[in-house]
Design a protein around this motif. Structure first.
Motif, PDB file in Angstrom:
ATOM      1  N   UNK A  86      32.281  31.164   2.980  1.00  0.00           N
ATOM      2  CA  UNK A  86      32.140  29.830   3.550  1.00  0.00           C
ATOM      3  C   UNK A  86      33.120  29.617   4.695  1.00  0.00           C
ATOM      4  N   UNK A  87      34.338  30.104   4.534  1.00  0.00           N
ATOM      5  CA  UNK A  87      35.342  29.919   5.573  1.00  0.00           C
ATOM      6  C   UNK A  87      35.006  30.715   6.831  1.00  0.00           C
ATOM      7  N   UNK A  88      34.402  31.891   6.663  1.00  0.00           N
ATOM      8  CA  UNK A  88      33.983  32.658   7.829  1.00  0.00           C
ATOM      9  C   UNK A  88      32.835  31.962   8.554  1.00  0.00           C
ATOM     10  N   UNK A  89      31.943  31.338   7.793  1.00  0.00           N
ATOM     11  CA  UNK A  89      30.876  30.548   8.417  1.00  0.00           C
ATOM     12  C   UNK A  89      31.479  29.359   9.165  1.00  0.00           C
ATOM     13  N   UNK A  90      32.441  28.701   8.526  1.00  0.00           N
ATOM     14  CA  UNK A  90      33.098  27.573   9.173  1.00  0.00           C
ATOM     15  C   UNK A  90      33.786  28.016  10.468  1.00  0.00           C
ATOM     16  N   UNK A  91      34.451  29.171  10.426  1.00  0.00           N
ATOM     17  CA  UNK A  91      35.143  29.674  11.619  1.00  0.00           C
ATOM     18  C   UNK A  91      34.163  29.893  12.768  1.00  0.00           C
ATOM     19  N   UNK A 168      44.652  21.491  -2.895  1.00  0.00           N
ATOM     20  CA  UNK A 168      45.385  20.779  -3.951  1.00  0.00           C
ATOM     21  C   UNK A 168      46.123  21.780  -4.832  1.00  0.00           C
ATOM     22  N   UNK A 169      45.507  22.939  -5.068  1.00  0.00           N
ATOM     23  CA  UNK A 169      46.142  23.967  -5.901  1.00  0.00           C
ATOM     24  C   UNK A 169      47.120  24.812  -5.102  1.00  0.00           C
ATOM     25  N   UNK A 170      46.781  25.071  -3.827  1.00  0.00           N
ATOM     26  CA  UNK A 170      47.632  25.893  -2.963  1.00  0.00           C
ATOM     27  C   UNK A 170      47.895  25.145  -1.671  1.00  0.00           C
ATOM     28  N   UNK A 171      48.832  24.214  -1.675  1.00  0.00           N
ATOM     29  CA  UNK A 171      49.073  23.378  -0.489  1.00  0.00           C
ATOM     30  C   UNK A 171      49.705  24.162   0.650  1.00  0.00           C
ATOM     31  N   UNK A 176      53.138  27.306   7.592  1.00  0.00           N
ATOM     32  CA  UNK A 176      51.723  27.232   7.975  1.00  0.00           C
ATOM     33  C   UNK A 176      51.430  25.915   8.697  1.00  0.00           C
ATOM     34  N   UNK A 177      52.041  24.832   8.253  1.00  0.00           N
ATOM     35  CA  UNK A 177      51.837  23.545   8.919  1.00  0.00           C
ATOM     36  C   UNK A 177      52.272  23.614  10.379  1.00  0.00           C
ATOM     37  N   UNK A 178      53.423  24.211  10.624  1.00  0.00           N
ATOM     38  CA  UNK A 178      53.920  24.329  12.003  1.00  0.00           C
ATOM     39  C   UNK A 178      52.986  25.201  12.833  1.00  0.00           C
ATOM     40  N   UNK A 207      40.839  28.577  11.892  1.00  0.00           N
ATOM     41  CA  UNK A 207      40.236  28.521  10.556  1.00  0.00           C
ATOM     42  C   UNK A 207      40.594  29.764   9.747  1.00  0.00           C
ATOM     43  N   UNK A 208      40.497  30.935  10.365  1.00  0.00           N
ATOM     44  CA  UNK A 208      40.766  32.169   9.634  1.00  0.00           C
ATOM     45  C   UNK A 208      42.242  32.295   9.255  1.00  0.00           C
ATOM     46  N   UNK A 209      43.132  31.762  10.067  1.00  0.00           N
ATOM     47  CA  UNK A 209      44.560  31.760   9.712  1.00  0.00           C
ATOM     48  C   UNK A 209      44.807  30.867   8.497  1.00  0.00           C
ATOM     49  N   UNK A 210      44.060  29.766   8.406  1.00  0.00           N
ATOM     50  CA  UNK A 210      44.169  28.916   7.219  1.00  0.00           C
ATOM     51  C   UNK A 210      43.699  29.639   5.980  1.00  0.00           C
ATOM     52  N   UNK A 211      42.609  30.377   6.117  1.00  0.00           N
ATOM     53  CA  UNK A 211      42.114  31.187   5.000  1.00  0.00           C
ATOM     54  C   UNK A 211      43.138  32.242   4.592  1.00  0.00           C
ATOM     55  N   UNK A 212      43.701  32.928   5.587  1.00  0.00           N
ATOM     56  CA  UNK A 212      44.695  33.959   5.287  1.00  0.00           C
ATOM     57  C   UNK A 212      45.899  33.386   4.561  1.00  0.00           C
TER      58      UNK A 212
END
Length: 215
Positions: A86-91, A168-171, A176-178, A207-212
């Protein structure tokens, strides 16, 4: 009360209940695989069972609730492989929308994106994750709807709802925020420059960095 008034109230209740169930799932008050019993939810939200049933039907179409034959509804769990797909589709979709946005963005949209990018960056230290989440969502939505089409935004919203539950489980950590804040500015500057290829690549990598980070 007239029939029209009754229908209006039912529609309002359905919309309100849909939003409340959605929020409770995203914020972890209704965790994955938990049973969603119509009567209990009706009592929880102070409504009749009818708008709850309608809300669960809608949330099934959004992919965060599963209606099981003769067993009622449950909050959808997250399969790791499916989530990655799903994340790759989103990317891919967000990259495409950023490319389109780079060719049509006007000064008003660029000002909006800059304001939201600044708000997200400045909000990293304020300890308000919900406000930060809304700012981040607004930034992406402004890009994804720039072409006036709701199709891409609807697909992304479905994935984003599941992403929010996972977060929520892995904030996000501070690192990563920066990085995410910096990536927003990379996307913005590519759009501002009218560089479609750079905008697409920046949005896709964001998007892919968020997934990573989750993996």
């Amino acid at each position: 009360m007239t029939q029209g008034s009754s229908n209006s109230l039912n529609s309002t209740a359905y919309s309100r209940v849909t939003e409340m169930i959605h929020l409770d799932i995203v914020e972890g008050r209704l965790p994955p695989q938990s049973r969603l019993k119509v009567n209990e939810l009706a009592q929880r939200y102070g409504v009749s069972p009818s708008p709850v049933r309608e809300a669960l039907q809608q949330l099934q179409t959004e992919g965060i609730v599963v209606l099981l034959p003769n067993r009622g509804a449950i909050v959808r769990g997250v399969d790791p492989i499916e989530f990655m797909h799903m994340m790759h589709v989103r990317a891919a979709i967000e990259g495409m929308q950023a490319r389109i946005c780079s060719s049509i963005a006007d000064s008003r949209l660029l000002d909006t994106l800059e304001r939201l990018a600044n708000e997200f960056r400045d909000g990293i230290q304020d300890g308000e994750p919900q406000a930060r989440h809304e700012t981040n969502r607004a930034f992406h939505r402004a890009i994804n709807t720039a072409d006036g089409s709701a199709v891409a935004a609807e697909i992304i919203d479905r994935v984003a709802s599941i992403m929010a539950a996972v977060r929520r489980a892995w904030p996000f950590g501070q690192t990563r925020l920066a990085a995410a804040a910096a990536e927003h500015f990379d996307i913005l500057e590519a759009i501002r420059a009218g560089d479609g290829a750079a905008a697409e690549e920046a949005a896709r990598l964001h998007v892919l960095n968020g997934l990573a980070d989750i993996v």
